[in-house]
Design a protein around this motif. Structure first.
Motif: not given
Length: 222
Positions: A103-110, A112-119, A146-154
């Motif tokens: 991938t290029g950039k991956v962004a996930f905001k789970a 409405k008020n949560g953080s946006t994690f990118t990798t 952070d993305f790996k620890t907060k989101v991980g594989n998906f």
């Protein structure tokens, strides 16, 4: 008056021999140039046409390029590299179209008020599963972020619920996108307006966006 045949011509034998020797060296060099250029031409002409190039031709194409690089500038002028250049471009495209993809950039905001994690630069696999639905998997690999620890594989799996098509996201770490919590985007809300990027838009502001030209081409292919 003396006949022409009686005239004696004086010349410097050593100098004349030098001229002859120099001319012979030029001739010999031309023959050598032609011989070496001819060998490279044969390598290039043996390459498959651009429309038939595969990753399996990588070694053959690279060998032809390396042989060309070893030629002198004079020898290179004797070689038409059009076929080689077309083969190299076709090889580049073939490699880009061969897994694994990243991938290029991956962004996930789970939420409405949560953080946006990118990798970035994560391995991505996409296919149609046994049920006939699209399925996408992204792996974090051996990194600390952070993305790996907060989101991980998906995984993202296409599914139909009450007649509506969704893309459900299940992550290893994010609670609101887990096996017990449903995080999904309506198929009609998936945004592919930016070339090379697929954005899964959930209700309100949560979203998951993935940059990958190969994934984009596969996902948007009719």
């Amino acid at each position: 008056m003396k006949a022409v045949t009686d005239l004696k011509v004086d010349y410097d034998t050593a100098a004349w021999d030098g001229v002859i020797s120099a001319q012979q060296k030029v001739v010999d060099q031309m023959k050598e140039d032609e011989l070496k250029a001819s060998a490279v031409i044969k390598l290039i002409e043996a390459l498959p046409s651009a429309d038939k190039v595969t990753v399996a031709n990588k070694g053959q194409i690279e060998a032809a390029r390396e042989a060309y690089k070893l030629l002198t500038d004079t020898q290179k002028e004797l070689v038409d590299v059009t076929i080689l250049e077309k083969a190299e471009e076709a090889l580049k495209q073939a490699i880009e179209a061969t897994p694994p993809f990243y991938t290029g950039k991956v962004a996930f905001k789970a939420t409405k008020n949560g953080s946006t994690f990118t990798t970035t630069n994560k391995e991505i696999d996409f296919f149609v599963n046994d049920e006939g639905f699209k399925e996408i998997k992204i792996s974090m690999g051996d990194v600390t972020e952070d993305f790996k620890t907060k989101v991980g594989n998906f995984t993202i799996t296409e599914e139909i619920v009450n007649g509506t098509t969704y893309f459900r996201v299940i992550t290893d770490k994010e609670y609101y996108a887990s096996k017990t919590q449903t995080w999904r985007a309506n198929a009609d809300s998936v945004d592919t307006s930016i070339k090379g990027t697929v954005k899964f838009q959930a209700t309100l502001t949560p979203y998951l966006s993935i940059e990958s030209q190969q994934f984009y081409d596969w996902f948007t292919k009719k």
